[in-house]
Motif scaffolding. Structure first.
Motif, PDB file in Angstrom:
ATOM      1  N   ASN A  13      60.510  43.458  42.553  1.00 52.36           N
ATOM      2  CA  ASN A  13      60.329  42.286  43.419  1.00 52.36           C
ATOM      3  C   ASN A  13      58.921  42.210  44.013  1.00 52.36           C
ATOM      4  N   LEU A  14      57.951  42.615  43.215  1.00 51.54           N
ATOM      5  CA  LEU A  14      56.561  42.589  43.678  1.00 51.54           C
ATOM      6  C   LEU A  14      55.959  41.212  43.402  1.00 51.54           C
ATOM      7  N   PRO A  15      55.562  40.485  44.437  1.00 52.06           N
ATOM      8  CA  PRO A  15      54.914  39.194  44.204  1.00 52.06           C
ATOM      9  C   PRO A  15      53.471  39.381  43.720  1.00 52.06           C
ATOM     10  N   ILE A  16      53.122  38.662  42.684  1.00 52.93           N
ATOM     11  CA  ILE A  16      51.764  38.687  42.118  1.00 52.93           C
ATOM     12  C   ILE A  16      51.212  37.276  42.212  1.00 52.93           C
ATOM     13  N   THR A  17      50.153  37.114  42.974  1.00 50.21           N
ATOM     14  CA  THR A  17      49.601  35.787  43.246  1.00 50.21           C
ATOM     15  C   THR A  17      48.229  35.655  42.597  1.00 50.21           C
ATOM     16  N   GLY A  71      38.459  25.765  39.747  1.00 51.28           N
ATOM     17  CA  GLY A  71      39.780  25.855  39.150  1.00 51.28           C
ATOM     18  C   GLY A  71      39.975  26.993  38.178  1.00 51.28           C
ATOM     19  N   ASN A  72      39.020  27.892  38.063  1.00 56.63           N
ATOM     20  CA  ASN A  72      39.144  29.043  37.163  1.00 56.63           C
ATOM     21  C   ASN A  72      39.887  30.181  37.859  1.00 56.63           C
ATOM     22  N   ILE A  73      40.819  30.798  37.169  1.00 54.13           N
ATOM     23  CA  ILE A  73      41.553  31.933  37.730  1.00 54.13           C
ATOM     24  C   ILE A  73      40.619  33.147  37.727  1.00 54.13           C
ATOM     25  N   VAL A  74      40.316  33.665  38.911  1.00 50.88           N
ATOM     26  CA  VAL A  74      39.308  34.717  39.028  1.00 50.88           C
ATOM     27  C   VAL A  74      39.884  36.064  39.457  1.00 50.88           C
ATOM     28  N   HIS A  75      41.029  36.073  40.110  1.00 50.34           N
ATOM     29  CA  HIS A  75      41.658  37.345  40.442  1.00 50.34           C
ATOM     30  C   HIS A  75      43.124  37.144  40.771  1.00 50.34           C
ATOM     31  N   LEU A  76      43.841  38.256  40.850  1.00 52.33           N
ATOM     32  CA  LEU A  76      45.222  38.248  41.321  1.00 52.33           C
ATOM     33  C   LEU A  76      45.347  39.257  42.449  1.00 52.33           C
ATOM     34  N   SER A  77      46.383  39.117  43.247  1.00 56.58           N
ATOM     35  CA  SER A  77      46.590  40.054  44.357  1.00 56.58           C
ATOM     36  C   SER A  77      48.062  40.412  44.449  1.00 56.58           C
ATOM     37  N   ALA A  78      48.322  41.605  44.951  1.00 55.83           N
ATOM     38  CA  ALA A  78      49.698  42.090  45.088  1.00 55.83           C
ATOM     39  C   ALA A  78      49.779  43.020  46.291  1.00 55.83           C
ATOM     40  N   PRO A  79      50.876  42.968  47.061  1.00 54.80           N
ATOM     41  CA  PRO A  79      51.025  43.820  48.256  1.00 54.80           C
ATOM     42  C   PRO A  79      51.495  45.227  47.903  1.00 54.80           C
ATOM     43  N   LEU A  80      50.625  45.994  47.294  1.00 57.42           N
ATOM     44  CA  LEU A  80      50.970  47.352  46.890  1.00 57.42           C
ATOM     45  C   LEU A  80      50.870  48.350  48.039  1.00 57.42           C
ATOM     46  N   MET A 111      50.342  48.104  54.697  1.00 58.07           N
ATOM     47  CA  MET A 111      49.604  48.221  55.947  1.00 58.07           C
ATOM     48  C   MET A 111      48.214  47.595  55.882  1.00 58.07           C
ATOM     49  N   VAL A 112      47.826  47.091  54.714  1.00 56.38           N
ATOM     50  CA  VAL A 112      46.522  46.432  54.578  1.00 56.38           C
ATOM     51  C   VAL A 112      46.729  45.112  53.846  1.00 56.38           C
ATOM     52  N   LYS A 113      45.651  44.361  53.700  1.00 59.97           N
ATOM     53  CA  LYS A 113      45.733  43.106  52.958  1.00 59.97           C
ATOM     54  C   LYS A 113      46.155  43.378  51.513  1.00 59.97           C
ATOM     55  N   ASP A 114      46.674  42.340  50.862  1.00 56.24           N
ATOM     56  CA  ASP A 114      47.058  42.483  49.462  1.00 56.24           C
ATOM     57  C   ASP A 114      45.908  43.075  48.651  1.00 56.24           C
ATOM     58  N   ILE A 115      46.255  43.934  47.698  1.00 59.42           N
ATOM     59  CA  ILE A 115      45.260  44.557  46.837  1.00 59.42           C
ATOM     60  C   ILE A 115      44.786  43.522  45.823  1.00 59.42           C
ATOM     61  N   VAL A 116      43.475  43.336  45.726  1.00 61.76           N
ATOM     62  CA  VAL A 116      42.894  42.296  44.867  1.00 61.76           C
ATOM     63  C   VAL A 116      42.385  42.928  43.573  1.00 61.76           C
ATOM     64  N   PHE A 117      42.835  42.378  42.464  1.00 62.45           N
ATOM     65  CA  PHE A 117      42.407  42.804  41.131  1.00 62.45           C
ATOM     66  C   PHE A 117      41.534  41.698  40.548  1.00 62.45           C
ATOM     67  N   GLU A 118      40.276  42.006  40.285  1.00 58.58           N
ATOM     68  CA  GLU A 118      39.339  41.022  39.753  1.00 58.58           C
ATOM     69  C   GLU A 118      39.542  40.843  38.249  1.00 58.58           C
ATOM     70  N   ARG A 119      39.471  39.580  37.818  1.00 57.81           N
ATOM     71  CA  ARG A 119      39.650  39.317  36.406  1.00 57.81           C
ATOM     72  C   ARG A 119      38.475  39.882  35.606  1.00 57.81           C
ATOM     73  N   ARG A 120      38.803  40.603  34.539  1.00 58.21           N
ATOM     74  CA  ARG A 120      37.765  41.180  33.703  1.00 58.21           C
ATOM     75  C   ARG A 120      37.159  40.116  32.790  1.00 58.21           C
ATOM     76  N   ALA A 121      35.898  40.291  32.519  1.00 58.57           N
ATOM     77  CA  ALA A 121      35.211  39.363  31.625  1.00 58.57           C
ATOM     78  C   ALA A 121      35.849  39.384  30.243  1.00 58.57           C
ATOM     79  N   ALA A 122      35.921  38.203  29.629  1.00 56.06           N
ATOM     80  CA  ALA A 122      36.500  38.086  28.291  1.00 56.06           C
ATOM     81  C   ALA A 122      35.990  36.812  27.656  1.00 56.06           C
ATOM     82  N   GLY A 123      36.064  36.741  26.351  1.00 55.61           N
ATOM     83  CA  GLY A 123      35.646  35.539  25.633  1.00 55.61           C
ATOM     84  C   GLY A 123      34.242  35.657  25.084  1.00 55.61           C
ATOM     85  N   ASP A 124      33.622  34.501  24.802  1.00 51.58           N
ATOM     86  CA  ASP A 124      32.296  34.474  24.181  1.00 51.58           C
ATOM     87  C   ASP A 124      31.246  35.231  24.976  1.00 51.58           C
ATOM     88  N   CYS A 125      31.375  35.228  26.306  1.00 55.47           N
ATOM     89  CA  CYS A 125      30.351  35.877  27.133  1.00 55.47           C
ATOM     90  C   CYS A 125      30.206  37.366  26.831  1.00 55.47           C
TER      91      CYS A 125
END
Length: 579
Positions: A454-458, A465-474, A477-491
């Motif tokens: 039941n872990l919410p992933i936002t 409008g580009n999706i740049v990261h997701l966060s989850a309350p892992l 006692m602190v703010k949701d943990i933020v996971f940055e989107r890794r580079a992918a694609g032509d770049c």
């Protein structure tokens, strides 16, 4: 069931049938397969008892020599090992950790320099649990230490007691660094071998033991085989041993460092281990006073008696070790079921009887707590469902969420679209996600595997409008943990980046894009310094030196003919200058 070879005195003789009856009743209600207990009094092991099965499927009985994982009771061994080094002048536990372990880092530079070894041992580092760093079991103790610098603190140093297994892991590494031996070897040579204790430090060692218990867990009110979850924070909770052997550990501490006439630690040093340091809180039960944490021990009072104790809990294991120091009484209760009230019920009953008091009916009290908890589970599920905003849809197509998202300590979460749904995988765990509401998805409940249920992933987007990261309350006692989107694609394609190089212009301003020696793009605009372009997604690059600025290379048929600048003050275009 077994008793010790010693002849019980009249108090113990009358106690035995009552403890046997209480154990049977409590084990039936809490569905505990097996229990082993030991009682120390007057410097001797006066009673051991064993009940039930160490292995239900094989119908093997528990004996006083059955090995259980004692979990966080291990912390008392780690703190005592540190005390030995302090006594010998190898370290000073009142000094900063970094004096002896220079690579120790927290996310706050001031806290890093201030945290002492005693702060580690008394849970006063300011760092909350962050247990999902070690729970997946894919990291060795030394691999976890550098991750601590990326974990958010929730309090200042020594401002509050916050239980933390990672800090004890650091203490174990400190022992290895200063002793030149492994944590296991040091504890064996300096402590458990001298006490005649048979101990192990891993599940592999437990399973190889002649008499090893198997773990069991509870789902709602159904007992199931426990998960095989190695405890990688060895110094925080990995020791396994028997009730008979743990009795010798209690004898050492009740004897203030003396065991069978041999002094292993100076009495004043043991007093320091036992001295309350950090306030934990007031018990909801009037029989207890204010709880504190010492060094590897919890401290409280019970009916006015001073207690030293530590519990231990893990999937499939629950234990409690209690010392009534001034009365010379020690009680250890080990079980092969995920934490339950059974160790407390048996311990407080035994202490009451040995202290000549009318026993408190802890069985009835905890029975009600248990029944209320089980009855309330459907209400919790209903409340969780009511909190969901119904009839909402994800903002993006599911394929837009697919990618890898990274955190420097928590690792990489991979999101993939499969069969019309999103699936996540993280450090050996994986499952389909269901849409909760808006940009939040949620993990399922998985009973037979380690998994954050039941872990919410936002998912979060930038202003374009580009999706740049997701966060989850892992870590709650602190703010949701933020996971940055890794580079992918032509770049990420060197050939594409090579095609991006060239001269571009917009309104009389020139923009020169070049490749450095490592194949990275550099942007030089008139009258501005050179900027590094870091790959982001598809054909988009982040300007490293300008927060919130990005560029996107566009064109047709493999030709790049323009740059689109995404800036806080708008979107601008520069066309390639040909010739």
């Amino acid at each position: 069931m077994n008793t010790s070879a010693d002849i019980p005195n009249s108090t113990l003789a009358s106690l035995i049938p009552d403890v046997d009856r209480l154990a049977a009743e409590a084990m039936a209600v809490w569905k505990v397969p097996g229990v082993a207990l030991a009682i120390v009094q007057g410097g001797e092991v006066v009673l051991t008892r064993a009940y039930g099965q160490r292995d239900v499927e094989a119908d093997l009985p528990v004996t006083p020599h059955t090995h259980f994982v004692i979990c966080s009771i291990t912390k008392s061994f780690t703190a005592t090992a540190i005390a030995l080094l302090h006594n010998e002048g190898v370290l000073d536990w009142s000094k900063p950790v970094r004096d002896h372990l220079p690579e120790f880092r927290l996310s706050d530079a001031v806290a890093t320099e201030r945290v002492t070894i005693r702060d580690l041992l008394s849970h006063q580092s300011g760092l909350p649990r962050h247990d999902w760093i070690h729970l997946p079991g894919d990291l060795a103790p030394a691999e976890m230490l550098p991750l601590m610098r990326h974990l958010e603190l929730s309090r200042d140093v020594r401002a509050a007691w916050q239980y933390n297994n990672l800090c004890y892991n650091a203490a174990g590494l400190l022992i290895e660094r200063l002793s030149g031996r492994s944590f296991e070897a040091f504890v064996r040579e300096r402590l458990t071998d001298r006490l005649g204790m048979a101990v192990g430090f891993s599940l592999d060692k437990l399973e190889a033991a002649a008499e090893a218990a198997r773990p069991y867990m509870i789902h709602v009110d159904t007992r199931l085989p426990g998960l095989r979850l190695p405890i990688r924070v060895t110094a925080a909770g990995a020791i396994n041993t028997s009730a008979t052997d743990l009795a010798n550990w209690m004898r050492l501490h009740l004897g203030l460092g003396e065991f069978d006439g041999e002094r292993l630690l100076p009495a004043p040093l043991v007093e320091q281990l036992h001295t309350p340091l950090a306030h934990v809180g007031k018990s909801e039960f009037s029989e207890f006073g204010h709880g504190h944490y010492a060094l590897g021990f919890q401290s409280n009072t019970y009916h006015g008696d001073r207690l030293l104790w530590h519990g231990g809990g893990w999937n499939g294991w629950g234990s409690l070790m209690t010392l009534v120091r001034d009365a010379g009484i020690g009680v250890a209760v080990l079980t092969n079921r995920s934490p339950s009230a059974v160790p407390q019920i048996l311990t407080w009953y035994i202490v009451d009887r040995l202290r000549g008091r009318e026993p408190v009916d802890w069985f009835a009290r905890f029975h009600k707590v248990r029944d209320d908890f089980v009855a309330h589970i459907p209400a919790d599920k209903e409340a969780r469902e009511k909190a969901r905003h119904k009839h909402t849809q994800p903002v993006h197509a599911l394929s837009a969420y697919a990618g890898d998202y990274a955190h420097p300590a928590y690792g990489v979460i991979s999101i993939r679209e499969q069969n019309g749904a999103l699936h996540w995988s993280w450090r050996g765990m994986s499952a389909p996600l269901s849409h909760r509401h808006f940009e939040t998805f949620v993990t399922p409940e998985i009973i037979d595997k380690l998994h954050p249920d039941n872990l919410p992933i936002t998912f979060q987007t930038d202003r374009d409008g580009n999706i740049v990261h997701l966060s989850a309350p892992l870590e709650p006692m602190v703010k949701d943990i933020v996971f940055e989107r890794r580079a992918a694609g032509d770049c990420m394609n060197p050939a594409f980046r090579e095609r991006c190089a060239g001269h571009f212009a917009s309104g009389g301003v020139n923009h020169h894009v070049t490749l450095d020696a490592d194949g990275r793009l550099i942007l030089k605009t008139d009258f501005q310094p050179a900027y590094r372009l870091e790959p982001q997604q598809d054909r988009r690059f982040r300007i490293v030196e300008l927060d919130g600025f990005a560029v996107e290379f566009r064109g047709e048929d493999n030709e790049i003919d323009r740059i689109v600048f995404h800036q806080p003050n708008g979107v601008f275009v520069a066309n390639r200058v040909v010739g």
